[in-house]
Each structure stands twice: as structure tokens, then as C-alpha cells.
Design a protein around this motif. Structure first.
Motif, PDB file in Angstrom:
ATOM      1  N   PHE A 103     -51.853  70.304  35.247  1.00 54.93           N
ATOM      2  CA  PHE A 103     -50.780  69.245  35.802  1.00 54.93           C
ATOM      3  C   PHE A 103     -51.032  68.769  37.040  1.00 54.93           C
ATOM      4  N   SER A 104     -51.520  69.400  37.970  1.00 51.92           N
ATOM      5  CA  SER A 104     -52.128  68.824  39.356  1.00 51.92           C
ATOM      6  C   SER A 104     -53.177  67.966  39.090  1.00 51.92           C
ATOM      7  N   PHE A 105     -54.137  68.340  38.331  1.00 52.93           N
ATOM      8  CA  PHE A 105     -55.339  67.257  38.117  1.00 52.93           C
ATOM      9  C   PHE A 105     -54.668  66.142  37.369  1.00 52.93           C
ATOM     10  N   GLY A 106     -54.128  66.194  36.709  1.00 54.95           N
ATOM     11  CA  GLY A 106     -53.412  65.258  35.744  1.00 54.95           C
ATOM     12  C   GLY A 106     -52.819  64.071  36.743  1.00 54.95           C
ATOM     13  N   VAL A 107     -51.945  64.660  37.619  1.00 59.04           N
ATOM     14  CA  VAL A 107     -51.351  63.749  38.509  1.00 59.04           C
ATOM     15  C   VAL A 107     -52.318  62.961  39.598  1.00 59.04           C
ATOM     16  N   LEU A 108     -53.423  63.676  39.863  1.00 57.64           N
ATOM     17  CA  LEU A 108     -54.374  63.068  40.736  1.00 57.64           C
ATOM     18  C   LEU A 108     -55.078  62.115  39.759  1.00 57.64           C
ATOM     19  N   VAL A 109     -55.457  62.347  38.520  1.00 56.96           N
ATOM     20  CA  VAL A 109     -55.971  61.200  37.630  1.00 56.96           C
ATOM     21  C   VAL A 109     -55.128  60.075  37.489  1.00 56.96           C
ATOM     22  N   ILE A 110     -53.855  60.210  37.380  1.00 57.91           N
ATOM     23  CA  ILE A 110     -52.931  59.011  37.386  1.00 57.91           C
ATOM     24  C   ILE A 110     -52.854  58.247  38.685  1.00 57.91           C
ATOM     25  N   VAL A 111     -52.784  59.017  39.777  1.00 59.20           N
ATOM     26  CA  VAL A 111     -52.770  58.375  41.467  1.00 59.20           C
ATOM     27  C   VAL A 111     -54.125  57.570  41.437  1.00 59.20           C
ATOM     28  N   LEU A 112     -55.222  58.000  41.026  1.00 64.25           N
ATOM     29  CA  LEU A 112     -56.564  57.279  41.076  1.00 64.25           C
ATOM     30  C   LEU A 112     -56.646  56.145  40.287  1.00 64.25           C
ATOM     31  N   ILE A 159     -60.347  68.120  34.244  1.00 59.55           N
ATOM     32  CA  ILE A 159     -59.167  68.621  33.015  1.00 59.55           C
ATOM     33  C   ILE A 159     -59.768  68.937  31.778  1.00 59.55           C
ATOM     34  N   LEU A 160     -60.668  68.018  31.228  1.00 54.99           N
ATOM     35  CA  LEU A 160     -61.285  68.649  29.876  1.00 54.99           C
ATOM     36  C   LEU A 160     -61.961  70.038  29.964  1.00 54.99           C
ATOM     37  N   PRO A 161     -62.695  70.407  30.910  1.00 55.26           N
ATOM     38  CA  PRO A 161     -63.118  71.796  30.892  1.00 55.26           C
ATOM     39  C   PRO A 161     -61.971  72.790  30.955  1.00 55.26           C
ATOM     40  N   ILE A 162     -61.031  72.675  31.621  1.00 56.27           N
ATOM     41  CA  ILE A 162     -59.887  73.471  31.888  1.00 56.27           C
ATOM     42  C   ILE A 162     -59.091  73.445  30.681  1.00 56.27           C
ATOM     43  N   HIS A 163     -59.025  72.532  30.108  1.00 51.41           N
ATOM     44  CA  HIS A 163     -58.056  72.395  28.725  1.00 51.41           C
ATOM     45  C   HIS A 163     -58.722  73.329  27.689  1.00 51.41           C
TER      46      HIS A 163
END
Length: 142
Positions: free
Chosen positions: A86-95, A125-129
Motif C-alpha cells: 500500500f505504501s509503495f502504491g501510494v508512492l507510485v501514484i504520487v510520482l 511492488i511487483l517483487p513484494i506482490h
């Protein structure tokens, strides 16, 4: 009754033989069983040990405790992984938003912002998923 080293070792081996593989759980059970036996005013170790086993639910109960502790550890790990995604997803959206704003305004480094969003998605995100799915598949087979 004070337990001897051999009696304590016997209890620990008995727990291991009956499927309590988690070291932490085995140590906790060993401590509780020994404390219960030592608190009894009996000199018959075998009778006190059997009584302690019955008091704590027997070997099947110990295996259920072990399964439950493994499940709780899995849930805790899954929650941590979910928070990371979730945290890295938010970072991707912001970027991405910053990159698109830079692109629309024709400011420099727009492509760098967009590329950084893609890299975070692909390399984090992909490796974490994939790791989360792998852990989930292992847990469901247990």
C-alpha cells in the motif's frame, strides 16, 4: 517436587516426539508443565506429568496451539506485506501525478518522474506482490 535434569529432558523430548516443533512453543509448554509438576506435592513424576498433560489439554491441544501460532505469524507477516504494498502504491501514484503535471506543464524532468514511478512499481511492488503470493500458497498447503 523438584524436577531433575533427566525429567525435564524427558518432558522436552516427549513434546518434540508428539509434534511440537516450534522451539518457542515447546519452551513455553515445558516451563508451564514443569512449574505445574513442581507446585504439586507429589513424589510420583509419571502421575504428575500425566495430570499436567490433561490439565493443559493433552498433545492434540499442543498441536492445535502450534497451528494457531503459525497461522497468527502468517497473518502478521501478510499484514506487514500488505502495508508495504500500500505504501509503495501510494508512492507510485504520487510520482505518476507529479510526472503527469510536469508533462502537462511542459516542465523539465517529466519523463524522469514517470520513469521513477514505473521503476518503483516494477522493482519494488511487483517483487513484494510475488513474494506475498508465494507465502500465501505455501501457507495454504500446510
Amino acid at each position: 517436587m523438584i524436577l531433575s535434569h533427566m525429567q525435564i529432558e524427558y518432558i522436552e523430548n516427549s513434546l518434540s516426539l508428539h509434534g511440537v516443533t516450534s522451539k518457542d512453543l515447546r519452551d513455553d509448554l515445558l516451563d508451564h508443565i514443569c512449574t505445574y509438576i513442581e507446585a504439586r506435592n507429589s513424589n510420583d513424576f509419571n502421575a504428575s506429568y500425566q495430570e499436567a498433560l490433561q490439565k493443559f489439554g493433552g498433545y492434540n491441544s499442543f498441536q492445535n496451539l502450534q497451528r494457531e501460532s503459525i497461522h497468527q505469524r502468517f497473518v502478521k507477516q501478510a499484514l506487514t506485506i500488505h502495508k508495504l504494498k500500500f505504501s509503495f502504491g501510494v508512492l507510485v501514484i504520487v510520482l505518476l501525478i507529479i510526472g503527469f503535471v510536469f508533462q502537462i506543464m511542459h516542465w523539465p524532468y517529466a519523463n524522469a518522474w514517470l520513469l521513477s514511478a514505473i521503476l518503483v512499481a516494477a522493482l519494488v511492488i511487483l517483487p513484494i506482490h510475488c513474494y506475498a503470493q508465494y507465502k500465501k500458497s505455501i501457507h495454504h498447503h500446510c
